[in-house]
Design a protein around this motif. Structure first.
Motif, mmCIF file in Angstrom:
data_model
loop_
_atom_site.group_PDB
_atom_site.id
_atom_site.type_symbol
_atom_site.label_atom_id
_atom_site.label_comp_id
_atom_site.label_asym_id
_atom_site.label_seq_id
_atom_site.Cartn_x
_atom_site.Cartn_y
_atom_site.Cartn_z
ATOM 1 N N GLY A 14 0.917 -1.099 0.070
ATOM 2 C CA GLY A 14 0.114 -0.050 -0.075
ATOM 3 C C GLY A 14 0.948 1.328 0.217
ATOM 4 O O GLY A 14 0.671 2.283 0.777
ATOM 5 N N GLY A 15 2.001 1.274 -0.626
ATOM 6 C CA GLY A 15 2.937 2.520 -0.798
ATOM 7 C C GLY A 15 2.863 3.474 -1.862
ATOM 8 O O GLY A 15 1.672 3.557 -2.341
ATOM 9 N N ILE A 17 3.280 3.535 -5.320
ATOM 10 C CA ILE A 17 2.777 3.386 -6.470
ATOM 11 C C ILE A 17 1.227 3.049 -6.374
ATOM 12 O O ILE A 17 0.505 3.288 -7.417
ATOM 13 C CB ILE A 17 3.463 2.364 -7.215
ATOM 14 N N CYS A 41 -3.654 -5.345 1.294
ATOM 15 C CA CYS A 41 -2.910 -5.709 2.329
ATOM 16 C C CYS A 41 -1.654 -4.990 2.637
ATOM 17 O O CYS A 41 -0.673 -5.083 1.362
ATOM 18 C CB CYS A 41 -2.829 -7.103 2.218
ATOM 19 N N ARG A 43 2.273 -4.702 5.117
ATOM 20 C CA ARG A 43 2.824 -5.436 6.307
ATOM 21 C C ARG A 43 2.552 -4.514 7.519
ATOM 22 O O ARG A 43 2.712 -5.230 8.561
ATOM 23 C CB ARG A 43 4.380 -5.499 6.154
ATOM 24 N N PHE A 84 -0.436 -11.322 4.065
ATOM 25 C CA PHE A 84 -0.916 -11.587 2.670
ATOM 26 C C PHE A 84 -1.493 -13.037 2.188
ATOM 27 O O PHE A 84 -2.450 -13.285 1.524
ATOM 28 C CB PHE A 84 0.195 -11.132 1.594
ATOM 29 N N ALA A 100 2.521 -5.115 -5.635
ATOM 30 C CA ALA A 100 2.916 -3.741 -5.460
ATOM 31 C C ALA A 100 3.628 -3.650 -4.242
ATOM 32 O O ALA A 100 3.767 -2.552 -3.528
ATOM 33 C CB ALA A 100 1.818 -2.569 -5.750
ATOM 34 N N PRO A 102 8.055 -4.000 -2.626
ATOM 35 C CA PRO A 102 9.578 -4.084 -3.329
ATOM 36 C C PRO A 102 9.669 -5.111 -4.146
ATOM 37 O O PRO A 102 9.618 -6.289 -4.348
ATOM 38 C CB PRO A 102 10.415 -3.829 -1.761
ATOM 39 N N ASP A 103 10.491 -4.668 -5.245
ATOM 40 C CA ASP A 103 11.026 -5.622 -6.458
ATOM 41 C C ASP A 103 11.477 -7.003 -6.011
ATOM 42 O O ASP A 103 10.946 -7.906 -6.561
ATOM 43 C CB ASP A 103 12.370 -5.127 -6.990
ATOM 44 N N HIS A 106 8.627 -9.804 -5.294
ATOM 45 C CA HIS A 106 7.493 -9.974 -6.197
ATOM 46 C C HIS A 106 7.312 -11.497 -6.513
ATOM 47 O O HIS A 106 6.400 -12.014 -6.843
ATOM 48 C CB HIS A 106 7.889 -9.395 -7.511
ATOM 49 N N LYS A 124 6.318 -3.640 -12.431
ATOM 50 C CA LYS A 124 7.524 -3.772 -13.005
ATOM 51 C C LYS A 124 8.648 -3.814 -11.967
ATOM 52 O O LYS A 124 8.598 -2.845 -10.985
ATOM 53 C CB LYS A 124 7.723 -3.087 -14.008
ATOM 54 N N GLU A 150 3.092 -4.588 -15.354
ATOM 55 C CA GLU A 150 2.631 -3.181 -15.495
ATOM 56 C C GLU A 150 3.782 -2.222 -15.973
ATOM 57 O O GLU A 150 4.281 -1.389 -15.141
ATOM 58 C CB GLU A 150 2.153 -2.701 -14.133
ATOM 59 N N PHE A 192 11.623 3.741 0.430
ATOM 60 C CA PHE A 192 12.738 3.417 -0.271
ATOM 61 C C PHE A 192 14.053 3.256 0.587
ATOM 62 O O PHE A 192 14.613 2.165 -0.107
ATOM 63 C CB PHE A 192 13.062 4.472 -1.469
ATOM 64 N N TYR A 206 15.164 -0.722 -11.199
ATOM 65 C CA TYR A 206 14.032 -0.114 -10.758
ATOM 66 C C TYR A 206 13.337 0.705 -11.947
ATOM 67 O O TYR A 206 12.046 0.378 -12.191
ATOM 68 C CB TYR A 206 14.350 0.819 -9.467
ATOM 69 N N HIS A 210 12.053 0.429 -17.724
ATOM 70 C CA HIS A 210 11.121 0.999 -18.396
ATOM 71 C C HIS A 210 11.488 1.133 -19.925
ATOM 72 O O HIS A 210 11.016 0.879 -20.770
ATOM 73 C CB HIS A 210 10.643 2.260 -17.726
HETATM 74 N N1 LIG Z 1 7.017 3.695 -12.696
HETATM 75 C C1 LIG Z 1 6.742 2.592 -12.035
HETATM 76 O O1 LIG Z 1 6.341 1.660 -12.542
HETATM 77 C C2 LIG Z 1 6.731 2.120 -10.578
HETATM 78 C C3 LIG Z 1 6.792 3.342 -9.797
HETATM 79 C C4 LIG Z 1 6.984 3.200 -8.429
HETATM 80 C C5 LIG Z 1 7.402 1.745 -8.108
HETATM 81 N N2 LIG Z 1 7.092 0.774 -8.717
HETATM 82 C C6 LIG Z 1 7.174 -0.476 -8.287
HETATM 83 O O2 LIG Z 1 6.185 -0.844 -7.433
HETATM 84 C C7 LIG Z 1 6.934 -1.553 -6.400
HETATM 85 C C8 LIG Z 1 6.433 -0.923 -4.988
HETATM 86 O O3 LIG Z 1 7.086 0.565 -5.070
HETATM 87 P P1 LIG Z 1 6.523 1.713 -4.116
HETATM 88 O O4 LIG Z 1 7.263 2.962 -4.802
HETATM 89 O O5 LIG Z 1 5.053 1.652 -3.857
HETATM 90 O O6 LIG Z 1 7.386 1.367 -2.780
HETATM 91 P P2 LIG Z 1 6.965 1.527 -1.352
HETATM 92 O O7 LIG Z 1 8.240 1.205 -0.462
HETATM 93 O O8 LIG Z 1 6.276 3.088 -1.480
HETATM 94 O O9 LIG Z 1 5.976 0.653 -0.909
HETATM 95 C C9 LIG Z 1 5.887 -0.714 -0.852
HETATM 96 C C10 LIG Z 1 4.993 -1.272 0.288
HETATM 97 O O10 LIG Z 1 4.852 -2.706 0.206
HETATM 98 C C11 LIG Z 1 4.848 -2.965 1.524
HETATM 99 N N3 LIG Z 1 5.256 -4.269 1.963
HETATM 100 C C12 LIG Z 1 6.465 -4.765 2.274
HETATM 101 N N4 LIG Z 1 6.578 -5.903 2.516
HETATM 102 C C13 LIG Z 1 4.852 -6.281 2.580
HETATM 103 C C14 LIG Z 1 4.677 -7.636 2.919
HETATM 104 N N5 LIG Z 1 5.109 -8.581 3.253
HETATM 105 N N6 LIG Z 1 3.232 -7.763 2.910
HETATM 106 C C15 LIG Z 1 2.554 -6.550 2.376
HETATM 107 N N7 LIG Z 1 2.975 -5.296 1.932
HETATM 108 C C16 LIG Z 1 4.346 -5.447 2.147
HETATM 109 C C17 LIG Z 1 5.306 -1.798 2.460
HETATM 110 O O11 LIG Z 1 4.955 -1.848 3.839
HETATM 111 C C18 LIG Z 1 5.135 -0.645 1.399
HETATM 112 O O12 LIG Z 1 3.886 0.120 2.019
HETATM 113 C C19 LIG Z 1 8.235 -1.616 -6.452
HETATM 114 O O13 LIG Z 1 8.595 -3.026 -7.187
HETATM 115 C C20 LIG Z 1 8.578 -0.698 -7.458
HETATM 116 O O14 LIG Z 1 9.501 -0.810 -8.440
HETATM 117 C C21 LIG Z 1 6.889 1.007 -10.043
#
Ligand SMILES: NC(=O)c1ccc[n+]([C@@H]2O[C@H](COP(=O)([O-])OP(=O)(O)OC[C@H]3O[C@@H](n4cnc5c(N)ncnc54)[C@H](O)[C@@H]3O)[C@@H](O)[C@H]2O)c1
Length: 417
Positions: A14-15, A17, A41, A43, A84, A100, A102-103, A106, A124, A150, A192, A206, A210
């Motif tokens: 729920g971060g 993106i 969902c 963490r 989850f 969604a 961290p990388d 996935h 992605k 995505e 991050f 990261y 793209h």
């Molecule tokens: N331009 C794009 O396509 C783009 C942009 C941003 C991010 N992303 C991708 O999206 C993903 C997330 O990035 P973000 O910027 O939202 O990061 P973020 O750090 O803001 O959010 C990640 C979220 O995942 C949650 N998380 C971690 N472990 C977890 C678990 N075990 N169960 C449930 N939730 C959990 C974290 O608490 C956090 O809220 C990354 O893979 C990133 O590469 C893509």
């Protein structure tokens, strides 16, 4: 569409993106009838609370809600890294999961979603190595489940136009190019700093990915070698990450592409990030050119009240990726190629469920979507996993070239010095 034909969606993570793109897109799909109940969902409850209280989302989607896991009655500091699994086991079969996190998480999450009989859309990069993408593709196909990745830049109209004209031979053959995607400095202060560490990911993987995907999307040329060099630095919490990276990709026809990526576009800049693509091509006694300024898309705002997202008053405002604008309904409508990408993937899942009555039919639709090549699936975007895997080997070996070998068993091979 009736409620019965709509898909429930579980978003894992729920971060940023999710706040900036995924939840608004999914909320819009909910009010247009494609999506039923939305579960999110994380963490920890803190990001979920922030999503619930987000003023922009409340204004754009009045009266719409998601179900939070864990419940918001839990204290912010408590963590639920395995929640989850419970949420997935409670989901009705053949609904949708959007991954969604961290990388590096996935693979685990996409696999768990497929084993719970869910269609998946993953941000992605799908996973960090090729073997995992093959495993997930096979698992999904065995169960007749769709997996989309995505890569929203594919849905940018300038990329779609370039792809069409490249296929018509209008540019000649790609030979030399460069791209950059420098995200804002303030990202270093976000979550991050907890996961963007040297041994997990880097700016090339990261966001550089793209443009790796885009060049393949436009040209169909396969990358055959990768070299990535990074610049390390410290996040505010002391963790060390690659904050900048530059990669060179060699293609099967000998073409070369240089991609720079980083977390460092000045917050005071009009940006709000810096991104662009240039591709030179060879024609018959003539050269061709594709040039996209993906940063300054021609709209500039200077605010008399407040500032833009990085804090700057004077801003280049891209209307193309994601914006919320007025529409004929209540609240605001999310528009842009980011939204188009989420919508197209979810609609594909809904159609898959509506139009097929057997496992074989579902598999046939999944193959058709992959062969059409518009939406990224493991089958049509696997070169990205090979490049990411090669990039991670290269960056940790100070930029040594890593070859990508195709054939029956595609794999990467560090080149001997
Ligand atoms: N331009 C794009 O396509 C783009 C942009 C941003 C991010 N992303 C991708 O999206 C993903 C997330 O990035 P973000 O910027 O939202 O990061 P973020 O750090 O803001 O959010 C990640 C979220 O995942 C949650 N998380 C971690 N472990 C977890 C678990 N075990 N169960 C449930 N939730 C959990 C974290 O608490 C956090 O809220 C990354 O893979 C990133 O590469 C893509």
């Amino acid at each position: 569409m009736s409620g019965e034909q709509a898909l429930d969606i579980t978003i894992i993570g729920g971060g940023m993106i999710v706040t900036d793109l995924i939840l608004p897109s999914v909320y819009h799909l909910q009010r247009t009838g494609w999506v039923g109940t939305i579960h999110i969902c994380d963490r920890s409850p803190a990001p979920l609370r922030a999503l619930k209280e987000n003023a922009e989302l409340k204004k754009a989607f009045p009266g719409q809600e998601f179900v939070a896991h864990p419940s918001l009655s839990e204290p912010d500091g408590k963590v639920f890294p395995d929640q989850f699994a419970e949420v997935l086991s409670a989901a009705r079969p053949r609904q949708a999961v959007i991954v969604a996190v961290p990388d590096q998480m996935h693979y685990q999450m996409v696999k768990a979603a497929l084993l719970a009989d869910q269609h998946v859309l993953c941000v992605k990069p799908l996973v960090l190595n090729y073997a995992q993408s093959v495993e997930l593709e096979a698992l999904a196909m065995e169960r007749g489940l769709y997996v989309g990745v995505e890569y929203h830049k594919r849905l940018d109209r300038r990329a779609l136009l370039a792809k069409t004209l490249y296929a018509e031979g209008r540019f000649g053959t790609f030979v030399m190019g460069e791209a950059k995607l420098i995200e804002p400095y303030y990202y270093r202060h976000s979550n991050f700093q907890n996961w963007f560490v040297c041994d997990k990911t880097d700016p090339f993987v990261y966001v550089g990915c793209h443009y790796v995907d885009l060049v393949y999307f436009i040209t169909g040329l396969k990358p055959v070698a990768v070299s990535v060099s990074g610049v390390k630095g410290k996040f505010p919490n002391g963790n060390e990450g690659y904050l900048w990276a530059n990669g060179r990709v060699r293609y099967e026809n000998g073409a070369l592409m240089s991609i720079s990526a980083g977390l460092g576009y000045p917050d005071e800049g009009a940006g709000s990030n810096d991104q662009a693509l240039v591709m030179y091509c060879e024609g018959s006694n003539k050269s061709g050119l594709i040039q996209h300024d993906d940063q300054d898309r021609g709209v500039r705002h200077s605010y008399a009240v407040g500032a833009g997202c990085g804090g700057s008053v004077y801003n280049y405002v891209s209307p193309d990726f994601f914006r919320m604008v007025q529409w004929e309904g209540k609240g605001l409508k999310p528009v842009g190629y980011g939204v188009d990408s989420v919508v197209a993937n979810v609609e594909t899942m809904v159609r898959l469920e509506r139009q097929t009555a057997s496992l074989e039919q579902r598999r046939a639709v999944i193959r058709e979507v992959s062969e059409a090549g518009l939406l990224a699936t493991p089958a049509n975007s696997f070169i990205n996993e090979l490049v990411v895997e090669a990039a991670r080997l290269s960056i940790t070996a100070e930029g040594d070239w890593v070859d990508i070998v195709y054939g029956d068993h595609p794999h990467v091979e560090a080149r001997k010095r």
